[in-house]
Every structure is written in structure tokens, then in C-alpha cells.
Design a protein around this motif. Structure first.
Motif, short mmCIF file in Angstrom:
data_model
loop_
_atom_site.label_atom_id
_atom_site.label_comp_id
_atom_site.label_asym_id
_atom_site.label_seq_id
_atom_site.Cartn_x
_atom_site.Cartn_y
_atom_site.Cartn_z
N THR A 126 0.84 -1.20 0.00
CA THR A 126 0.00 0.00 0.00
C THR A 126 0.87 1.25 0.00
O THR A 126 0.60 2.21 -0.73
CB THR A 126 -0.92 0.01 1.23
N GLY A 127 1.93 1.24 0.80
CA GLY A 127 2.84 2.38 0.85
C GLY A 127 3.56 2.60 -0.46
O GLY A 127 3.65 3.74 -0.95
N SER A 128 4.07 1.54 -1.08
CA SER A 128 4.82 1.70 -2.34
C SER A 128 3.92 2.13 -3.48
O SER A 128 4.38 2.77 -4.43
CB SER A 128 5.51 0.38 -2.70
N ALA A 129 2.62 1.81 -3.39
CA ALA A 129 1.69 2.21 -4.46
C ALA A 129 1.11 3.60 -4.24
O ALA A 129 0.41 4.12 -5.11
CB ALA A 129 0.54 1.19 -4.55
N GLY A 130 1.39 4.22 -3.06
CA GLY A 130 0.84 5.54 -2.77
C GLY A 130 -0.54 5.49 -2.18
O GLY A 130 -1.33 6.43 -2.34
N GLY A 131 -0.85 4.40 -1.47
CA GLY A 131 -2.17 4.25 -0.88
C GLY A 131 -2.28 4.80 0.52
O GLY A 131 -1.34 5.41 1.06
N ASN A 132 -3.43 4.57 1.14
CA ASN A 132 -3.73 5.06 2.49
C ASN A 132 -3.10 4.11 3.51
O ASN A 132 -3.71 3.12 3.93
CB ASN A 132 -5.26 5.13 2.67
N VAL A 133 -1.88 4.41 3.92
CA VAL A 133 -1.12 3.52 4.79
C VAL A 133 -1.76 3.38 6.18
O VAL A 133 -1.87 2.26 6.69
CB VAL A 133 0.35 3.98 4.90
N PRO A 134 -2.18 4.46 6.85
CA PRO A 134 -2.84 4.27 8.16
C PRO A 134 -4.05 3.35 8.10
O PRO A 134 -4.26 2.53 8.99
CB PRO A 134 -3.23 5.70 8.56
N CYS A 316 0.49 -8.65 -6.73
CA CYS A 316 0.25 -7.36 -6.08
C CYS A 316 1.46 -6.44 -6.19
O CYS A 316 1.32 -5.21 -6.17
CB CYS A 316 -0.15 -7.56 -4.62
N SER A 317 2.67 -6.99 -6.32
CA SER A 317 3.84 -6.15 -6.58
C SER A 317 3.72 -5.47 -7.95
O SER A 317 4.04 -4.29 -8.10
CB SER A 317 5.12 -6.99 -6.52
N VAL A 318 3.26 -6.22 -8.94
CA VAL A 318 3.04 -5.63 -10.27
C VAL A 318 1.97 -4.56 -10.21
O VAL A 318 2.11 -3.46 -10.78
CB VAL A 318 2.65 -6.74 -11.28
N MET A 319 0.89 -4.84 -9.48
CA MET A 319 -0.19 -3.86 -9.34
C MET A 319 0.28 -2.61 -8.61
O MET A 319 -0.11 -1.49 -8.96
CB MET A 319 -1.37 -4.49 -8.60
N ALA A 320 1.13 -2.78 -7.60
CA ALA A 320 1.64 -1.63 -6.84
C ALA A 320 2.44 -0.70 -7.74
O ALA A 320 2.32 0.53 -7.67
CB ALA A 320 2.48 -2.10 -5.66
N GLU A 321 3.27 -1.28 -8.62
CA GLU A 321 4.04 -0.45 -9.54
C GLU A 321 3.12 0.24 -10.55
O GLU A 321 3.37 1.37 -10.97
CB GLU A 321 5.09 -1.29 -10.25
N ASN A 322 2.05 -0.44 -10.94
CA ASN A 322 1.09 0.15 -11.86
C ASN A 322 0.40 1.36 -11.23
O ASN A 322 0.29 2.43 -11.83
CB ASN A 322 0.06 -0.92 -12.24
N TYR A 323 -0.04 1.18 -9.97
CA TYR A 323 -0.64 2.30 -9.24
C TYR A 323 0.34 3.46 -9.09
O TYR A 323 -0.01 4.63 -9.30
CB TYR A 323 -1.09 1.84 -7.86
#
Length: 344
Positions: A126-134, A316-323
Motif C-alpha cells: 500500500t505504501g509503495s503504491a501511494g495508498g492510504n497507509v494508516p 500485487c507487486s506488479v499492481m503496486a508499480e502500476n498504481y
């Protein structure tokens, strides 16, 4: 190719290689790690599990959890998928294909569906993709605590309780003693030792993974001693792989579409998708030892989560880079689009 980079990362991960080695050692030396064997696995593992969950408790930040308490719809979606939608998907699959799959493997798929979400990989991705970490920290942590009670409850619905099933009351007491109690103790000592353990968090992760490897080794030792693997053909591994891959694809598609139908912001969508699609091997291995005891079929029951675990990391690693790529492009339109895998 970007996808090959993620496969390489997984195959060079010492923990995933260790799971393969643990199953191979169980084939070579099954008596050593079986129940009553020279390793005394039942005692070693109980001590290790207690230590692991104590360390999780010490490292769990209550401040971050309180900060993530804002988006109720997101929390309901994540927990609903984790403990309701996953089991319902299994129920549909069981009605359609249950008669064609070995019963223990089908039980393993249900156990996978009943498990809580992961903490570390959900938050990291979530952090690497720029998501809501909290929000990711809150939901993954809440899922782990709820799983102590809901996972054995769900399993008891399928296999029954009492004679021929699981002793739900005794199982919940064991889970509270070995999982919930150390979490609480860890939180209590966090004000005194939190900074020390934070500086050495890398070693906490190593201890966590070593205990899981011991659990995997012991489970497969018992299965080898019982002759269960000799009775199963290689097709059971293929069935477990195909079933895990299809389940992951379906759940990623459903979580993504649900988050967008609820009009989540992109950071909330990222947290929802990654937390709601994950299943925890770290919680699943010790809980299986307590729920199913010395069941000789434990190796087969654990097989789906052992396959689902690396698959979810790769996809999900691929998806995180996509995000992350889409976020960078939105921030600066002059940045060219990086090649990215299509969203499910």
C-alpha cells in the motif's frame, strides 16, 4: 520485462526458498519433525509462535491505528471480503467442483478463505503504491485480531465441532493463550521497549519467518509419516496451484470493482484492494497447528495458502508499480507512461 523482475524477486527470497527446502527436508527426515519426534516440534513451535506474536504486539503502533479509524466504509469492505466474501466464493466452488477435489485439499481452500489478511506485505505494498497507509495498518491489524476468533469459528462450521470435528472452546482458549495474550503483552511493554525493537525490526521479521518454516516442516513431516503424500498424485499440487491462481484473480477483480463502485479515492482503493485480497501465511501456519492439531493431512490443508502466498506477492507487486506509475503520471504529465501490467 517488469513481470520477470517480480518473479526473480520472489524466487530469490530466502523465505520462499526456505519453504521449498522445508518440504524437501520433511521428505528426507520425516520422523525428526513429526509429533513426538526428536525435534519436539509441538513445544518448539508453541514457544516460537508466542514469541512471534509478542514481537508483533511490541511493533504495533496504536497511534497509527487510531489515525486510521476514519473511513468506516473502507474498513467494512476489507473485513467483509476477508471473512464473508472469501468463504462465500469457496461455498460456490465447493458446490460446483467439490466432488472432483480431494476432501483435504478442499478443506485447505476453505482454511485459506477463512484466514485473516497479512500485515507486513499489505502495508508495504500500500505504501509503495501511494495508498492510504494508516487505513492499511488498521485493517490488517484488525483482521489479524478478528481472525483469532473468526477463523476457527468458520472452520468449525464446515468440519463441525466436538467429536469428529474441532473442539471450538479449547481451540479458542489455545489461540488466545498463544496469539492474543502475547499481542496484549507486547502492547503493554511497547512504551518501555518499543524503540529498541523498532531499531531491530529486521530480526523480528527473521524470527517470524523461521517459526513459519518450522511449522511447514513439522506439518509435512506428519503428512509423510502418515503416508498421506504417497496416497496423493502430483495432480493435487497442480489443482492447488490452479485453484489458488483463479481465487486470487477473482478476488482482485471483485475488490477493485467494489472499491470503484463505492467511489473510493485512489489511496483508499489501493488500501482496500491490497488488504482485502491478502491472506496471511504468518497467522495461518500457527493457527492451523492449533485448530487441526496433529492431523496427518495438515500438509495438504496448508498447501493452498503456501501457494497463494507467493502468488499474491508477485501479482500485487506488479499492481503496486502500476498504481505508483499512474500516480507519478498524474502528478507530472510530462513523465512518460512506464509499461505496466493491466489492472484486473
Amino acid at each position: 520485462m517488469p513481470v520477470l523482475k517480480h518473479f526473480k524477486r520472489v524466487f530469490t527470497d530466502w523465505f520462499l526458498c526456505g519453504m521449498v527446502l522445508a518440504t524437501f527436508l520433511a521428505y528426507l527426515f520425516p520422523a525428526f519433525g513429526s509429533t513426538g519426534g526428536a525435534m519436539h516440534a509441538e513445544w518448539v513451535i508453541n514457544i516460537g509462535v508466542f514469541l512471534v506474536f509478542f514481537l508483533h504486539g511490541v511493533n504495533l503502533s496504536s497511534e497509527q491505528i487510531r489515525h486510521g479509524l476514519k473511513n468506516l466504509r473502507l474498513h467494512l469492505m476489507v473485513q467483509g471480503f476477508t471473512f464473508v466474501v472469501f468463504p462465500l466464493i469457496w461455498l460456490g466452488a465447493d458446490l460446483l467442483m467439490g466432488s472432483h477435489v480431494p476432501p483435504l485439499l478442499m478443506l485447505g481452500f476453505f482454511y485459506l478463505c477463512a484466514l485473516p489478511s497479512t500485515i507486513s506485505s499489505s502495508v508495504a505494498l500500500t505504501g509503495s503504491a501511494g495508498g492510504n497507509v494508516p487505513a492499511a495498518i488498521l485493517n490488517a491489524s484488525l483482521s489479524s485480531v478478528l481472525g483469532i476468533f473468526l477463523t476457527p469459528l468458520l472452520v468449525s462450521v464446515v468440519v463441525g465441532s466436538g467429536t469428529g470435528g474441532i473442539d471450538l472452546g479449547a481451540t479458542l482458549l489455545d489461540l488466545c493463550a498463544l496469539l492474543l495474550l502475547p499481542l496484549v503483552l507486547g502492547q503493554l511493554v511497547r512504551p518501555l521497549f518499543g524503540r529498541f525493537f523498532a531499531r531491530h525490526k529486521r530480526y523480528t521479521s527473521i524470527v517470524d519467518k523461521l517459526v513459519i518454516l518450522l511449522l511447514v516442516y513439522a506439518a509435512f513431516c506428519n503428512s509423510m509419516v502418515s503416508g498421506m503424500w504417497q496416497q496423493q498424485g502430483s495432480s493435487v499440487i497442480l489443482s492447488a496451484f490452479v485453484g489458488s491462481a483463479v481465487l486470487l484473480a477473482v478476488i482482485l477483480w471483485m475488490t477493485t470493482r467494489t472499491a470503484r463502485a463505492l467511489h473510493f479515492s485512489t489511496p483508499d482503493e489501493i488500501a482496500a484492494v491490497f488488504c482485502a485480497s491478502k491472506k496471511s501465511l504468518a497467522a495461518g501456519a500457527p493457527m492451523a497447528a492449533l485448530i487441526f492439531g496433529a492431523n496427518p493431512g495438515l500438509g495438504l490443508i496448508l498447501l493452498p495458502i503456501m501457494i497463494y502466498h507467493p502468488l499474491q506477492l508477485i501479482v500485487c507487486s506488479v499492481m503496486a508499480e502500476n498504481y505508483a506509475s499512474r500516480r507519478r503520471q498524474a502528478a507530472d504529465p510530462l513523465i512518460p507512461n512506464a509499461p505496466a501490467a493491466p489492472m484486473p
